[in-house]
Write a protein that holds these residues in place. Sequence first.
Motif, short mmCIF file in Angstrom:
data_model
loop_
_atom_site.label_atom_id
_atom_site.label_comp_id
_atom_site.label_asym_id
_atom_site.label_seq_id
_atom_site.Cartn_x
_atom_site.Cartn_y
_atom_site.Cartn_z
N VAL A 101 1.29 6.48 -6.90
CA VAL A 101 0.17 7.37 -7.20
C VAL A 101 0.61 8.82 -7.04
O VAL A 101 0.28 9.68 -7.87
CB VAL A 101 -1.04 7.05 -6.29
CG1 VAL A 101 -2.08 8.15 -6.33
CG2 VAL A 101 -1.66 5.73 -6.69
N GLN A 102 1.37 9.09 -5.99
CA GLN A 102 1.86 10.45 -5.77
C GLN A 102 2.78 10.88 -6.90
O GLN A 102 2.67 12.00 -7.40
CB GLN A 102 2.58 10.53 -4.42
CG GLN A 102 2.99 11.93 -4.04
CD GLN A 102 3.66 11.96 -2.67
OE1 GLN A 102 4.07 10.94 -2.15
NE2 GLN A 102 3.78 13.14 -2.12
N ARG A 103 3.70 9.99 -7.33
CA ARG A 103 4.58 10.33 -8.45
C ARG A 103 3.79 10.54 -9.73
O ARG A 103 4.08 11.43 -10.53
CB ARG A 103 5.64 9.25 -8.64
CG ARG A 103 6.78 9.35 -7.64
CD ARG A 103 7.95 8.48 -8.06
NE ARG A 103 7.61 7.07 -8.08
CZ ARG A 103 7.87 6.22 -7.11
NH1 ARG A 103 8.49 6.64 -6.04
NH2 ARG A 103 7.53 4.96 -7.20
N ARG A 104 2.77 9.70 -9.95
CA ARG A 104 1.92 9.86 -11.13
C ARG A 104 1.21 11.20 -11.10
O ARG A 104 1.14 11.91 -12.11
CB ARG A 104 0.90 8.74 -11.21
CG ARG A 104 0.05 8.81 -12.49
CD ARG A 104 -1.23 8.07 -12.40
NE ARG A 104 -2.04 8.64 -11.34
CZ ARG A 104 -3.08 8.06 -10.80
NH1 ARG A 104 -3.44 6.86 -11.18
NH2 ARG A 104 -3.78 8.64 -9.86
N ASN A 105 0.69 11.58 -9.93
CA ASN A 105 0.01 12.87 -9.81
C ASN A 105 0.96 14.03 -10.04
O ASN A 105 0.61 15.02 -10.68
CB ASN A 105 -0.67 13.00 -8.44
CG ASN A 105 -1.84 12.04 -8.30
OD1 ASN A 105 -2.37 11.52 -9.27
ND2 ASN A 105 -2.26 11.80 -7.06
N GLU B 225 2.95 18.18 -13.59
CA GLU B 225 4.08 18.73 -14.35
C GLU B 225 3.75 18.76 -15.85
O GLU B 225 4.05 19.72 -16.54
CB GLU B 225 5.34 17.90 -14.09
CG GLU B 225 6.59 18.46 -14.71
CD GLU B 225 7.02 19.77 -14.12
OE1 GLU B 225 7.68 20.53 -14.83
OE2 GLU B 225 6.70 20.06 -12.95
N LYS B 226 3.13 17.70 -16.33
CA LYS B 226 2.74 17.64 -17.74
C LYS B 226 1.72 18.73 -18.05
O LYS B 226 1.82 19.42 -19.06
CB LYS B 226 2.15 16.27 -18.06
CG LYS B 226 1.69 16.12 -19.49
CD LYS B 226 1.04 14.78 -19.73
CE LYS B 226 0.44 14.70 -21.12
NZ LYS B 226 -0.39 13.53 -21.29
N GLN C 143 0.84 -1.21 0.00
CA GLN C 143 0.00 0.00 0.00
C GLN C 143 0.87 1.25 0.00
O GLN C 143 0.56 2.22 -0.70
CB GLN C 143 -0.94 -0.01 1.22
CG GLN C 143 -1.95 1.11 1.20
CD GLN C 143 -2.91 0.99 0.04
OE1 GLN C 143 -3.37 -0.09 -0.28
NE2 GLN C 143 -3.21 2.09 -0.61
N ASP C 144 1.97 1.25 0.76
CA ASP C 144 2.90 2.39 0.76
C ASP C 144 3.51 2.58 -0.62
O ASP C 144 3.64 3.71 -1.09
CB ASP C 144 3.99 2.19 1.81
CG ASP C 144 3.46 2.28 3.24
OD1 ASP C 144 2.35 2.82 3.42
OD2 ASP C 144 4.16 1.82 4.16
N ARG C 145 3.90 1.48 -1.27
CA ARG C 145 4.47 1.57 -2.61
C ARG C 145 3.45 2.11 -3.60
O ARG C 145 3.76 2.94 -4.46
CB ARG C 145 4.99 0.21 -3.05
CG ARG C 145 6.27 -0.19 -2.31
CD ARG C 145 6.75 -1.59 -2.61
NE ARG C 145 6.96 -1.82 -4.04
CZ ARG C 145 7.13 -3.01 -4.57
NH1 ARG C 145 7.11 -4.08 -3.80
NH2 ARG C 145 7.34 -3.16 -5.85
N VAL C 146 2.21 1.62 -3.49
CA VAL C 146 1.14 2.10 -4.39
C VAL C 146 0.91 3.59 -4.16
O VAL C 146 0.78 4.37 -5.11
CB VAL C 146 -0.15 1.29 -4.18
CG1 VAL C 146 -1.35 1.97 -4.83
CG2 VAL C 146 0.01 -0.11 -4.72
#
Length: 190
Positions: free
Chosen positions: A64-68, A73-74, A57-60
């Motif tokens: 998710v945070q990096r994706r956001n 940024e995009k 769950q921490d990895r997910v």
Amino acid sequence: MSNTTLLLLTIAAMMLAAVPVAMMLKRFLPDFLHRSAGIDQLENRIYVLHSEIHELQDRVNGKVQRRNQASAEKHRAETENRKMERAIAEIALQPPVFVHEVGDPQAGLSKFLVNVAQEKASSGGDKSQLNPIWRCANVAEVWASNAEEAKQLVEVAFPFKMGFTKAFQKTQGRLNPGRFNPGRIKAPAP
């Protein structure tokens, strides 16, 4: 003794024998079932799985945070890109401005901006074709220590006899050596 009495005595004896057996089963049976079912191993496995779930769950959450962040940024980059495209389109619609540099930028010199235009020679001189750059806006950046020197430099570079008209803008201030833009192309005077 009758059969009924025998039956009752047998039931009473069985009950007396069953009570200690029931007590023994009550005492040993749960431990036996617990050991035979492997509940300790199952509990240990449940704890391991529980910790693995938290780790996953921490990895997910991190992904998710990096994706956001990447999405934000995009979006920011796309917005900047659209702003730049609009600015480029606006600039493309404007006529070009030619910049002529008079004098060398050095520390301690001031930059004077002069609007320069050329009209055909008026005094019966050369009636040659007008250079196309003079149909657009032309600005001279004059580097001089004072306004009088700037006027002299402009008069030498763009003489009135050749049909040049000049209009000084306000002074830009002294040159700071750390802020000099060496990428500027020096446009030759006519």
